[in-house]
Scaffold this motif. Structure first.
Motif, mmCIF file in Angstrom:
data_model
loop_
_atom_site.group_PDB
_atom_site.id
_atom_site.type_symbol
_atom_site.label_atom_id
_atom_site.label_comp_id
_atom_site.label_asym_id
_atom_site.label_seq_id
_atom_site.Cartn_x
_atom_site.Cartn_y
_atom_site.Cartn_z
ATOM 1 N N THR A 86 0.821 -1.214 0.000
ATOM 2 C CA THR A 86 0.000 0.000 0.000
ATOM 3 C C THR A 86 0.854 1.263 0.000
ATOM 4 O O THR A 86 0.639 2.174 -0.816
ATOM 5 C CB THR A 86 -0.929 0.017 1.233
ATOM 6 N N SER A 92 -3.738 -0.432 -4.358
ATOM 7 C CA SER A 92 -4.953 -0.065 -3.629
ATOM 8 C C SER A 92 -5.359 -1.180 -2.669
ATOM 9 O O SER A 92 -5.065 -2.361 -2.901
ATOM 10 C CB SER A 92 -6.101 0.223 -4.600
ATOM 11 N N LEU A 93 -6.040 -0.813 -1.592
ATOM 12 C CA LEU A 93 -6.502 -1.797 -0.621
ATOM 13 C C LEU A 93 -7.541 -2.734 -1.229
ATOM 14 O O LEU A 93 -7.653 -3.889 -0.818
ATOM 15 C CB LEU A 93 -7.075 -1.090 0.604
ATOM 16 N N SER A 96 -5.335 -5.304 -3.109
ATOM 17 C CA SER A 96 -4.597 -6.197 -2.222
ATOM 18 C C SER A 96 -5.526 -7.141 -1.466
ATOM 19 O O SER A 96 -5.192 -8.310 -1.246
ATOM 20 C CB SER A 96 -3.749 -5.389 -1.236
ATOM 21 N N ALA A 145 -5.321 -6.129 5.064
ATOM 22 C CA ALA A 145 -5.845 -5.379 3.923
ATOM 23 C C ALA A 145 -7.339 -5.092 4.084
ATOM 24 O O ALA A 145 -7.802 -3.965 3.862
ATOM 25 C CB ALA A 145 -5.589 -6.149 2.628
#
Length: 263
Positions: A86, A92-93, A96, A145
């Protein structure tokens, strides 16, 4: 080998949640407050994790302090993997979270294809234990995440995040007691305890200006580490007594063999 992992008792879940909290606050302390950075912290913790994992694999039965040390280190490394993606790589979360969910699904698929079970009650071969720890690492990375996605990207905040993930765990527990598949409910709960522990850790450690209580990462880490040590000492005592009772029972079942060994 006898089963290498503990039963999922109340003490198990308490230590697991606190271990995830230590993983969150400990990683933040080393990377930010000490100034080691994400990469160096991750590298150091990875070396320690590999050493602990080797010790865990060499054991012939469940040894509480080695097992839980490995869990704490997996928690730190799992957190660092997600943070590196990140913060350093700009992943991006959302991406992930999906990627770690797929990775966990692949581990489970390979595990089941090889062993025909995902049960934690029969972790009694090296291959099963390697699958187990691979799944554990994926759950920590996924939980980190998903937790960051909920509390930061979706704006739930630490307090609401802890309540939401706590409620989800309660639903999974209710499903288990209602007769749902025990293997499925265990792993769902295991994944959800990661963001719950992280939300609790951030809630306690972060300053009030950011929605936390302001206890600080040092005090929060020490508080939970002390509780983990106390519980591990307790379960170690219980485990040692159980081993002694099993040994005594084996001698009573086969007294002639015991006499020959004495001679």
């Amino acid at each position: 080998m006898s089963n290498k992992v503990p039963e999922a008792t109340l003490v198990f879940w308490a230590i697991k949640i606190m271990a995830t909290t230590v993983g969150e606050t400990g990683a933040d302390y080393l990377a930010v407050h000490v100034g080691l950075g994400t990469a160096l912290t991750g590298g150091m913790m990875l070396v320690l994790l590999l050493a602990a994992l080797v010790a865990q694999l060499r054991m012939r039965h469940y040894v509480p302090w080695i097992y839980w040390l490995t869990v704490v280190l997996v928690s730190v490394v799992g957190t660092q993997i997600t943070d590196a993606l990140t913060d350093q790589l700009g992943v991006s979360l959302y991406a992930s979270t999906i990627a770690f969910a797929l990775a966990l699904a692949i581990v489970f698929g390979l595990w089941y294809r090889s062993e025909r079970t995902l049960s934690i009650h029969t972790i009694n071969t090296t291959r099963r234990e390697l699958f187990y720890w691979s799944a554990i690492l994926c759950t920590f990375a996924l939980g980190t995440a998903a937790g960051d996605l909920a509390t930061e990207a979706l704006g739930l905040g630490f307090m609401i995040g802890a309540v939401v993930f706590g409620a989800l765990i309660a639903l999974v527990s209710a499903a288990f007691y209602a007769g749902a598949n025990p293997v499925l409910t265990f792993w769902l709960a295991y994944i959800l305890t990661r963001p719950l522990g992280a939300s609790l850790g951030d809630l306690l450690a972060q300053p009030r200006a950011y929605g936390g209580i302001g206890l600080g990462v040092i005090d929060t880490s020490l508080l939970f580490l002390s509780a983990i040590v106390a519980l591990v000492v307790y379960v170690s005592t219980v485990e040692q007594r159980a081993l002694q009772l099993r040994a005594a029972a084996a001698r009573n079942l086969n007294p002639q063999r015991s006499k020959r060994q004495i001679r």
